[in-house]
Every structure is written in C-alpha cells, then in structure tokens.
Design an enzyme around this catalytic site. Structure first.
Site, PDB file in Angstrom:
ATOM      1  N   HIS A  18     -11.590 -20.749 -45.678  1.00  0.00           N
ATOM      2  CA  HIS A  18     -12.280 -21.209 -44.466  1.00  0.00           C
ATOM      3  C   HIS A  18     -12.107 -20.237 -43.297  1.00  0.00           C
ATOM      4  O   HIS A  18     -13.017 -20.080 -42.486  1.00  0.00           O
ATOM      5  CB  HIS A  18     -11.850 -22.639 -44.129  1.00  0.00           C
ATOM      6  CG  HIS A  18     -12.334 -23.631 -45.155  1.00  0.00           C
ATOM      7  ND1 HIS A  18     -11.719 -24.832 -45.407  1.00  0.00           N
ATOM      8  CD2 HIS A  18     -13.389 -23.568 -46.021  1.00  0.00           C
ATOM      9  CE1 HIS A  18     -12.378 -25.471 -46.373  1.00  0.00           C
ATOM     10  NE2 HIS A  18     -13.381 -24.726 -46.755  1.00  0.00           N
ATOM     11  N   HIS A  41     -21.463 -24.903 -54.114  1.00  0.00           N
ATOM     12  CA  HIS A  41     -20.561 -25.980 -54.543  1.00  0.00           C
ATOM     13  C   HIS A  41     -19.987 -26.574 -53.258  1.00  0.00           C
ATOM     14  O   HIS A  41     -18.884 -26.216 -52.830  1.00  0.00           O
ATOM     15  CB  HIS A  41     -19.448 -25.443 -55.432  1.00  0.00           C
ATOM     16  CG  HIS A  41     -19.938 -24.860 -56.734  1.00  0.00           C
ATOM     17  ND1 HIS A  41     -20.603 -23.660 -56.794  1.00  0.00           N
ATOM     18  CD2 HIS A  41     -19.862 -25.321 -58.010  1.00  0.00           C
ATOM     19  CE1 HIS A  41     -20.914 -23.406 -58.064  1.00  0.00           C
ATOM     20  NE2 HIS A  41     -20.470 -24.398 -58.822  1.00  0.00           N
ATOM     21  N   SER A 103     -16.500 -26.508 -46.161  1.00  0.00           N
ATOM     22  CA  SER A 103     -17.320 -25.333 -45.831  1.00  0.00           C
ATOM     23  C   SER A 103     -18.660 -25.687 -45.172  1.00  0.00           C
ATOM     24  O   SER A 103     -19.037 -25.015 -44.193  1.00  0.00           O
ATOM     25  CB  SER A 103     -17.524 -24.460 -47.078  1.00  0.00           C
ATOM     26  OG  SER A 103     -17.928 -25.225 -48.190  1.00  0.00           O
ATOM     27  N   GLU A 121     -24.586 -29.783 -54.548  1.00  0.00           N
ATOM     28  CA  GLU A 121     -23.375 -30.519 -54.976  1.00  0.00           C
ATOM     29  C   GLU A 121     -23.799 -31.471 -56.089  1.00  0.00           C
ATOM     30  O   GLU A 121     -24.710 -32.273 -55.892  1.00  0.00           O
ATOM     31  CB  GLU A 121     -22.777 -31.275 -53.774  1.00  0.00           C
ATOM     32  CG  GLU A 121     -21.677 -32.265 -54.093  1.00  0.00           C
ATOM     33  CD  GLU A 121     -20.488 -31.660 -54.844  1.00  0.00           C
ATOM     34  OE1 GLU A 121     -19.909 -30.668 -54.385  1.00  0.00           O
ATOM     35  OE2 GLU A 121     -20.148 -32.204 -55.928  1.00  0.00           O
ATOM     36  N   GLY A 147     -25.403 -25.759 -58.565  1.00  0.00           N
ATOM     37  CA  GLY A 147     -25.345 -24.690 -57.578  1.00  0.00           C
ATOM     38  C   GLY A 147     -25.939 -23.382 -58.062  1.00  0.00           C
ATOM     39  O   GLY A 147     -26.560 -22.639 -57.292  1.00  0.00           O
ATOM     40  N   ASP A 167     -18.218 -21.503 -54.654  1.00  0.00           N
ATOM     41  CA  ASP A 167     -16.868 -22.079 -54.616  1.00  0.00           C
ATOM     42  C   ASP A 167     -16.711 -23.138 -55.706  1.00  0.00           C
ATOM     43  O   ASP A 167     -16.556 -24.328 -55.421  1.00  0.00           O
ATOM     44  CB  ASP A 167     -16.659 -22.682 -53.211  1.00  0.00           C
ATOM     45  CG  ASP A 167     -15.263 -23.233 -53.019  1.00  0.00           C
ATOM     46  OD1 ASP A 167     -14.357 -22.856 -53.772  1.00  0.00           O
ATOM     47  OD2 ASP A 167     -15.096 -24.061 -52.098  1.00  0.00           O
TER      48      ASP A 167
HETATM   49  C1  LIG Z   1     -13.945 -26.490 -54.580  1.00  0.00           C
HETATM   50  S1  LIG Z   1     -15.028 -27.815 -54.310  1.00  0.00           S
HETATM   51  C2  LIG Z   1     -16.015 -27.277 -52.974  1.00  0.00           C
HETATM   52  C3  LIG Z   1     -15.342 -27.214 -51.650  1.00  0.00           C
HETATM   53  C4  LIG Z   1     -16.196 -26.751 -50.513  1.00  0.00           C
HETATM   54  N1  LIG Z   1     -16.950 -25.547 -50.832  1.00  0.00           N
HETATM   55  C5  LIG Z   1     -15.340 -26.489 -49.272  1.00  0.00           C
HETATM   56  O1  LIG Z   1     -14.896 -25.351 -49.067  1.00  0.00           O
HETATM   57  O2  LIG Z   1     -15.150 -27.432 -48.513  1.00  0.00           O
HETATM   58  C6  LIG Z   1     -16.130 -27.665 -55.656  1.00  0.00           C
HETATM   59  C7  LIG Z   1     -17.258 -28.692 -55.666  1.00  0.00           C
HETATM   60  O3  LIG Z   1     -18.222 -28.298 -56.632  1.00  0.00           O
HETATM   61  C8  LIG Z   1     -18.811 -29.467 -57.204  1.00  0.00           C
HETATM   62  N2  LIG Z   1     -19.467 -29.009 -58.436  1.00  0.00           N
HETATM   63  C9  LIG Z   1     -18.940 -28.894 -59.686  1.00  0.00           C
HETATM   64  N3  LIG Z   1     -19.840 -28.305 -60.495  1.00  0.00           N
HETATM   65  C10 LIG Z   1     -20.946 -28.025 -59.754  1.00  0.00           C
HETATM   66  C11 LIG Z   1     -22.179 -27.379 -60.009  1.00  0.00           C
HETATM   67  N4  LIG Z   1     -22.476 -26.911 -61.229  1.00  0.00           N
HETATM   68  N5  LIG Z   1     -23.054 -27.241 -58.999  1.00  0.00           N
HETATM   69  C12 LIG Z   1     -22.776 -27.709 -57.755  1.00  0.00           C
HETATM   70  N6  LIG Z   1     -21.614 -28.330 -57.450  1.00  0.00           N
HETATM   71  C13 LIG Z   1     -20.711 -28.483 -58.434  1.00  0.00           C
HETATM   72  C14 LIG Z   1     -17.639 -30.401 -57.340  1.00  0.00           C
HETATM   73  O4  LIG Z   1     -18.080 -31.742 -57.413  1.00  0.00           O
HETATM   74  C15 LIG Z   1     -16.852 -30.101 -56.058  1.00  0.00           C
HETATM   75  O5  LIG Z   1     -17.209 -30.989 -55.036  1.00  0.00           O
END
Ligand SMILES: C[S@@+](CC[C@H](N)C(=O)[O-])C[C@H]1O[C@@H](n2cnc3c(N)ncnc32)[C@H](O)[C@@H]1O
Length: 283
Positions: A18, A41, A103, A121, A147, A167
């Site tokens: 961040h 993500h 994020s 997401e 994503g 991410d």
């Molecule tokens: C590490 S977290 C994201 C945190 C966020 N980027 C932040 O910094 O606040 C990863 C997220 O990706 C989602 N996710 C998992 N596989 C995904 C995909 N194929 N496409 C989009 N989101 C996905 C999960 O549900 C989770 O909420």
C-alpha cells in the site's frame, strides 16, 4: 476459493504494497492527463481490523499496528502519508484500525475526478461489499469477474496512461503461471502501462522460476522490491513479500533503496529478514 483478505489486511505485506501503491499513484498525478487504474484482485475495499478474522489472525499488529505507534512527524514522508490516509479512512475520534483501506479505497482517496478505476473481484461477498463502497463513485466500475480476463477486456485503456495492480491470493502453485500469461498478453496490448505484481516470498511460490520465465518474454524495465520479516532459511510459510514493478517511475529504484530499510526497521525492530531492490530486467 476460501481466501478472505480480512485475515491478512494491514499485515507487513499489505503495508509494503500500500505504501508503494500510493507512491505509484502520486507519480501518475504529476501529469494533468487522467490515468486509468485496474485492480485485478480488488478484495473488499475496507477492513475493520478490530473485528473477527483480523483479530483472530492478529497479523495487522506487526504491520499497520507498528506504523501507527509512531507520530507521523517521525516517519519518512511516504509512510507518513500512508498513516495519514489510514487514519482519515477511520474518521475523527475513531480507532484508526476500524476502517483499514484496501487497494481500491486507497486509489479512490488519491485519484482526481477524471481518473478512472476498474476493480475485479471473484468472491461474491467481497464484490458486494466493494460495490456498496463504490456505489456513489463516478468513473469506478466493480466487476464480479476473473481479474486476468478483466485485464484482457480493459487493456489498453483509453487514457493511455495508468497502473494495473495484480494482487492474487497465491493459494495455488499455478498462480505465477497465470500472472506470467496475463503480463505477456497485457504488455503486448499496452507496453507503456505500469504494472505492479504482489507476490509472497515462500519456498513454494518459487519466484526464481517466475523470474527466469519472465526474462524470456521480452518484457523489459522490471524492478523487484522485497521486504522479509524472517531469515531466508526460515521454515515458516511466508517469510516476506515482493512487488514486481514493470515500467516503474524514474528514480523509484533509488528512493526504494532508501525507504525500504526505514520501513523494515519500523516493522521488524528485532531486525530479522531484510530488504532488496533489484532490476530483474533492465531497459
Ligand atoms: C490479496 S486479496 C486482494 C487485496 C487487495 N488488492 C488490497 O490490497 O486491499 C486477493 C483477492 O483476490 C480475490 N480473487 C481470487 N481469485 C481471483 C480472480 N481470479 N480474479 C479476481 N479476484 C480474485 C480474492 O477473493 C481476494 O479478495
């Protein structure tokens, strides 16, 4: 797909990601032309670290918890800006850990009215929370879809300048392969875009193999920044985290080399682990 970011929100890896995310967005704001931001993500957007999953894991205590122990005047400017934003998200008179910004929220706070953002997401509940969070925001789309597929659909953006944050949860060994394929595709469509990939430093995640594969793609200007909280031979799961930056701002490498040791001292007062700034692939 059981990953819930609330367990990890505000941990040392989130702090690294961040702080750097804010630096990248501030760089994009140096030019008046609007930018595009894609969060592949996105997560839930905001986390109450005083509750449930965050309290059970307690990970935030060694992350944002440590940052908030210091007065902003004692912090390097980039970390002070991050602490200020976290406090502002909670609002006056409330504990700063009650609305930790993910994020999408960070970028929403920093962007200007003409800057556009798209967030993907796949977790239904997270997507719903995010949609509610952004219901009244202009030029902000929340998509409940993959994503990587969203990268294909959205790139190149009409703004021609901007940032893609990748991410993923890294729950499976195949995640690096997915990231690699997505980067190759995206870079071909939009070679001048900035890309930021978060990845864990673990035995299993095999970033070195990823590095070798990336070197074969022809993608250049790839900067790697890492922060570890445990020694390299540590048997524990995640000993550190890395960010891979493609087309990073000019002189970010030098600034990160100064800032990361400060951040490390702050997050790991006992001194284990370390930091790194390395061009994986130069120009
Ligand atoms: C590490 S977290 C994201 C945190 C966020 N980027 C932040 O910094 O606040 C990863 C997220 O990706 C989602 N996710 C998992 N596989 C995904 C995909 N194929 N496409 C989009 N989101 C996905 C999960 O549900 C989770 O909420």
């Amino acid at each position: 797909m059981n990953y819930r970011h609330a367990f990890h929100a505000g941990n040392f890896a989130d702090v690294l990601k961040h702080v750097v995310l804010m630096m990248l967005v501030e760089h994009l704001k140096k030019k008046p032309a609007p930018f595009f931001y894609l969060d592949t993500h996105a997560g839930g957007g905001r986390y109450d670290l005083s509750q449930g999953e965050s309290q059970r894991s307690g990970e935030y205590k060694q992350g944002i918890g440590r940052v908030l122990e210091f007065p902003e005047s004692a912090l390097p400017p980039e970390i002070a800006s991050y602490a200020r934003l976290v406090r502002a998200c909670a609002g006056p008179g409330r504990s700063p850990i009650t609305a930790y910004p993910g994020s999408p929220t960070i970028v929403a706070q920093l962007r200007r009215p003409a800057d556009r953002m798209v967030m993907a997401e796949t977790h239904a509940r997270e997507a719903q929370t995010l949609r509610a969070e952004f219901a009244r925001e202009r030029l902000a789309a929340v998509l409940e879809r993959d994503g990587y597929a969203t990268m294909k659909a959205e790139l190149p953006p009409r703004e021609k300048r901007g940032l893609v944050l990748i991410d993923p949860p890294f729950e499976s060994d195949g995640e690096f392969d997915k990231v690699l394929a997505a980067l190759e595709m995206a870079h071909e469509r939009w070679p001048t875009g900035m890309y930021c990939v978060w990845y864990p430093l673990t035995e299993r995640a095999a970033p070195q193999r990823f590095r070798r594969q990336l070197e074969r793609t022809g993608i250049t200007k790839v900067l790697d920044v890492t922060l570890s909280v445990l020694p390299e031979d540590s048997p524990a799961g995640m000993r550190g985290a890395g960010l891979l930056l493609i087309n990073p701002p000019w002189q970010l490498d030098a600034r990160m080399a100064e800032l990361l040791p400060d951040l490390h001292r702050l997050l790991v007062p006992e001194g284990s682990g370390g930091t790194g700034v390395e061009w994986w692939i130069a120009e």
